[in-house]
Design a protein around this motif. Sequence first.
Motif, PDB file in Angstrom:
ATOM      1  N   GLY A 169       9.532   3.931   6.367  1.00 46.47           N
ATOM      2  CA  GLY A 169       9.490   3.788   4.921  1.00 46.47           C
ATOM      3  C   GLY A 169       8.758   2.528   4.493  1.00 46.47           C
ATOM      4  N   GLU A 170       8.356   1.723   5.481  1.00 46.01           N
ATOM      5  CA  GLU A 170       7.703   0.460   5.177  1.00 46.01           C
ATOM      6  C   GLU A 170       6.202   0.675   4.961  1.00 46.01           C
ATOM      7  N   PRO A 171       5.704   0.321   3.783  1.00 45.26           N
ATOM      8  CA  PRO A 171       4.281   0.545   3.504  1.00 45.26           C
ATOM      9  C   PRO A 171       3.378  -0.458   4.212  1.00 45.26           C
ATOM     10  N   LEU A 172       2.136  -0.073   4.391  1.00 46.65           N
ATOM     11  CA  LEU A 172       1.123  -0.963   4.947  1.00 46.65           C
ATOM     12  C   LEU A 172       0.628  -1.908   3.854  1.00 46.65           C
ATOM     13  N   THR A 173       0.274  -3.109   4.239  1.00 49.76           N
ATOM     14  CA  THR A 173      -0.392  -3.995   3.287  1.00 49.76           C
ATOM     15  C   THR A 173      -1.836  -3.503   3.148  1.00 49.76           C
ATOM     16  N   ALA A 174      -2.526  -3.983   2.143  1.00 48.89           N
ATOM     17  CA  ALA A 174      -3.925  -3.588   1.950  1.00 48.89           C
ATOM     18  C   ALA A 174      -4.764  -3.976   3.158  1.00 48.89           C
ATOM     19  N   ASP A 175      -4.527  -5.156   3.700  1.00 46.42           N
ATOM     20  CA  ASP A 175      -5.268  -5.616   4.869  1.00 46.42           C
ATOM     21  C   ASP A 175      -4.998  -4.713   6.074  1.00 46.42           C
ATOM     22  N   MET A 199       0.855  -1.173   0.000  1.00 44.21           N
ATOM     23  CA  MET A 199       0.000   0.000   0.000  1.00 44.21           C
ATOM     24  C   MET A 199       0.898   1.233   0.000  1.00 44.21           C
ATOM     25  N   SER A 200       0.396   2.268  -0.526  1.00 44.85           N
ATOM     26  CA  SER A 200       1.143   3.504  -0.694  1.00 44.85           C
ATOM     27  C   SER A 200       1.727   4.015   0.622  1.00 44.85           C
ATOM     28  N   SER A 201       2.988   4.439   0.571  1.00 42.31           N
ATOM     29  CA  SER A 201       3.573   5.037   1.769  1.00 42.31           C
ATOM     30  C   SER A 201       2.910   6.386   2.056  1.00 42.31           C
ATOM     31  N   ARG A 202       2.279   6.982   1.036  1.00 45.84           N
ATOM     32  CA  ARG A 202       1.530   8.225   1.258  1.00 45.84           C
ATOM     33  C   ARG A 202       0.354   7.970   2.181  1.00 45.84           C
ATOM     34  N   ALA A 203      -0.350   6.878   1.955  1.00 44.25           N
ATOM     35  CA  ALA A 203      -1.483   6.523   2.810  1.00 44.25           C
ATOM     36  C   ALA A 203      -0.995   6.256   4.230  1.00 44.25           C
ATOM     37  N   LEU A 247      -4.008  -1.585   6.036  1.00 44.09           N
ATOM     38  CA  LEU A 247      -4.612  -0.286   5.779  1.00 44.09           C
ATOM     39  C   LEU A 247      -6.103  -0.304   6.099  1.00 44.09           C
ATOM     40  N   LEU A 248      -6.792  -1.339   5.645  1.00 45.85           N
ATOM     41  CA  LEU A 248      -8.233  -1.421   5.883  1.00 45.85           C
ATOM     42  C   LEU A 248      -8.561  -1.596   7.364  1.00 45.85           C
ATOM     43  N   ARG A 249      -7.774  -2.410   8.060  1.00 49.43           N
ATOM     44  CA  ARG A 249      -8.009  -2.581   9.505  1.00 49.43           C
ATOM     45  C   ARG A 249      -7.749  -1.280  10.247  1.00 49.43           C
ATOM     46  N   LEU A 250      -6.713  -0.553   9.850  1.00 50.24           N
ATOM     47  CA  LEU A 250      -6.406   0.721  10.491  1.00 50.24           C
ATOM     48  C   LEU A 250      -7.487   1.753  10.205  1.00 50.24           C
ATOM     49  N   CYS A 251      -7.973   1.793   8.987  1.00 48.52           N
ATOM     50  CA  CYS A 251      -9.066   2.713   8.648  1.00 48.52           C
ATOM     51  C   CYS A 251     -10.303   2.409   9.485  1.00 48.52           C
ATOM     52  N   GLN A 252     -10.615   1.140   9.638  1.00 52.28           N
ATOM     53  CA  GLN A 252     -11.769   0.765  10.446  1.00 52.28           C
ATOM     54  C   GLN A 252     -11.554   1.192  11.902  1.00 52.28           C
ATOM     55  N   TYR A 253     -10.371   0.968  12.426  1.00 58.46           N
ATOM     56  CA  TYR A 253     -10.032   1.336  13.803  1.00 58.46           C
ATOM     57  C   TYR A 253     -10.176   2.843  14.018  1.00 58.46           C
ATOM     58  N   LEU A 254      -9.770   3.622  13.014  1.00 62.42           N
ATOM     59  CA  LEU A 254      -9.810   5.086  13.115  1.00 62.42           C
ATOM     60  C   LEU A 254     -11.129   5.694  12.620  1.00 62.42           C
ATOM     61  N   HIS A 255     -12.019   4.851  12.123  1.00 61.71           N
ATOM     62  CA  HIS A 255     -13.309   5.302  11.575  1.00 61.71           C
ATOM     63  C   HIS A 255     -13.108   6.250  10.394  1.00 61.71           C
ATOM     64  N   ILE A 256     -12.227   5.839   9.473  1.00 66.55           N
ATOM     65  CA  ILE A 256     -11.939   6.613   8.264  1.00 66.55           C
ATOM     66  C   ILE A 256     -12.299   5.748   7.063  1.00 66.55           C
TER      67      ILE A 256
END
Length: 66
Positions: free
Chosen positions: A39-45, A1-5, A47-56
């Motif tokens: 510099g290590e990007p998140l995997t798609a999984d 997943m993007s390091s920008r995300a 990223l999605l778990r983190l978004c859910q945790y943060l309600h984003i």
Amino acid sequence: MSSRAARFLAEYMKNRHYSVGAAAARLEIPVEKLTSFSGEPLTADELLRLCQYLHIKPERIPLDEF
């Protein structure tokens, strides 16, 4: 997943005083991936778990600004 995300989410957590350690433990994501200087990007999984945790909604992450 993007390091920008990943950078956006790390800054989001920092600005809203979320505990990176607590999020990392709960989501089973290495703490290093949840810091803005990593510099290590998140995997798609991750990223999605983190978004859910943060309600984003993932589509609301401004990839062109980071």
